[in-house]
Design an enzyme around this catalytic site. Sequence first.
Site, PDB file in Angstrom:
ATOM      1  N   ASP A   1       1.000  -0.944   0.489  1.00 33.58           N
ATOM      2  CA  ASP A   1      -0.126   0.029   0.315  1.00 33.58           C
ATOM      3  C   ASP A   1       0.674   1.089   0.608  1.00 33.58           C
ATOM      4  O   ASP A   1       2.290   1.010  -0.293  1.00 33.58           O
ATOM      5  CB  ASP A   1      -0.947   0.140   1.555  1.00 33.58           C
TER       6      ASP A   1
ATOM      7  N   HIS B   1      -3.365   3.500  -4.333  1.00 31.06           N
ATOM      8  CA  HIS B   1      -1.755   2.310  -3.257  1.00 31.06           C
ATOM      9  C   HIS B   1      -1.365   2.137  -3.741  1.00 31.06           C
ATOM     10  O   HIS B   1      -0.360   0.953  -3.347  1.00 31.06           O
ATOM     11  CB  HIS B   1      -3.059   1.188  -2.346  1.00 31.06           C
TER      12      HIS B   1
ATOM     13  N   GLU C   1      -9.852   2.805  -5.357  1.00 32.60           N
ATOM     14  CA  GLU C   1      -9.429   4.251  -4.684  1.00 32.60           C
ATOM     15  C   GLU C   1      -8.355   4.500  -5.522  1.00 32.60           C
ATOM     16  O   GLU C   1      -8.022   5.165  -5.638  1.00 32.60           O
ATOM     17  CB  GLU C   1      -9.502   4.495  -3.621  1.00 32.60           C
TER      18      GLU C   1
HETATM   19  C1  ACM Z   1     -11.289  -0.476   0.681  1.00 31.57           C
HETATM   20  O1  ACM Z   1     -11.341  -0.472   2.152  1.00 31.57           O
HETATM   21  N1  ACM Z   1     -10.370   0.536   0.359  1.00 31.57           N
HETATM   22  C2  ACM Z   1     -11.199  -1.475   0.012  1.00 31.57           C
END
Ligand code: ACM
Length: 539
Positions: free
Chosen positions: A187, A259, A322
């Site tokens: 991440d 991420h 995201e």
């Molecule tokens: C997430 O909680 N962004 C998958």
Amino acid sequence: MRRGVLLALCVIGAVSGAVIQPLPIVPRPMVMRQLNGNFLLGPSAALYAEGDARPVAQWFAEQLRSEFGIAAEVAAQSPRGKAFHFLLDESSPEEGYRLRIEPRGVTIVGRPAGLFYGAQSVLQLAAARSGATFVLPAAEIQDQPRFPYRGLHLDTSRHMFPVKFLKRYLDWMARYKLNRFHWHLTDDQGWRIEIKQYPRLAEVASMRKETLVGHAPQSTRYDGKPYGGFYTQEQIREVVAYARERFITVIPEIEMPGHSLAALAAYPELACTAGPFETATTWGVFKDVYCPKENTFQFLENVLTEVMELFPSSYIHIGGDEVQKDRWKESPAAQAVIRREGLKDESDLQSYFIRRMERFINSKGRRMIGWDEILEGGLAPDATVMSWRGEDGGIAAARQGHDVIMTPDAYLYFDHYQGDRNQEPLAIGGMLPLDKVYSYNPAPAALRADEKQHILGAQANVWTEYIADSRQVEYMLFPRLFALAEVVWSPQENRTYRDFINRVPPQLARLKRQGVNYRALDAFKAQRARRAPKNNDKN
Ligand code: ACM
């Protein structure tokens, strides 16, 4: 509970004069019936198992020794006296078992995974009566799971946990009959898996120079302490093997295209802009993401090749959540891909990115999972969707004939508060008390029966921005893990919160003996009582 079973229990209760308690097993078995008498064990035990049943029997013998101080031997010939019998039955459902406890012996019948779950039920019964002696109530159980995918996730990027703790995590999963460990390995705040071809991932991407103190985005305070680490390939093999012995598949998640800031800090040439980049020190969503260029795809394919050598799991998770499109909008390289491929916009480009990675994963004989954002711009042909922003993504995917794993944040995000936030340790937000987890049904009423077939199961997620150590993971996990287990294992029509909550205290007592930092049940009861007047939950 079926009426016949209830009647039988009442009759036995009347005959023996005993008050019938539900057998203290979590998740609640499909069918259970208490019989007269007990099975008692002295300081040693005989076990009988042949062939593929032997590893489970050996594991059970080890548990008898470590948890109950009982010396146990596994024999290949049926012992004469009182014994545990592990009997293979290839016609049983893969994870189902039949268990019969009588004063003269205990018999578990099933395929290996079923035998393992039967053994877990036996251990729960013994632990619930834990005194000076090992006692099991005579009983008959027939059990099998409602869903094939029963998952628990752990974010090891935001904070990292030792291998020893991961093994405990897997032990708890196995105890409650969960079978998929979703290991979030990369991440923005840290890359945690050694990749031999890209040493800077371990040297640079695994480190952040400091960490936010307090809550993002309000806080501006940092601790000034470098934080980092990664799992070596040898450690990962060790965890995967440990999981396999417990019938748990480990699904790795390598996040893309978002991420990915930590990876960009190590290899800035994978971004759309020149950088330099820094592994994130705060929480949130970042604009710098992988650029959809050929060298990026080459990097990700090389990374996944090493990942697939370490993880035998059929499923590989590529994240996909995201993804900020700002950099792609401004990037000549990204815009050139949009033109070359005849794509409409950046959502389409995301879809192109994911489809391309899916083709690669499929070419290696594996399948791809992504978060529900991968629906945007069109799903990749064979993708399985993990629905986290509620159930809508999962419902849409199932209607398109795709497999789905439900992880809706409002019910299954274990990083949310369990009670009044003024009295709880700092958490990300949200409110997820035990009874709300329990009330979840992974099969949405909106789906037709044939569409429901695509709901493989559900999973709880443990994101660790605000969970800095193992003790806090335990606190966020228990007792909510018990509710998750019952949501994914037990038949919907015979589970109720009232019955469940009676079976929780023996589970907590067992965790207490093992030094686990769970959240006390009294806090939940008080909370439920306060909410009762406007609570219309039928459980
Ligand atoms: C997430 O909680 N962004 C998958």
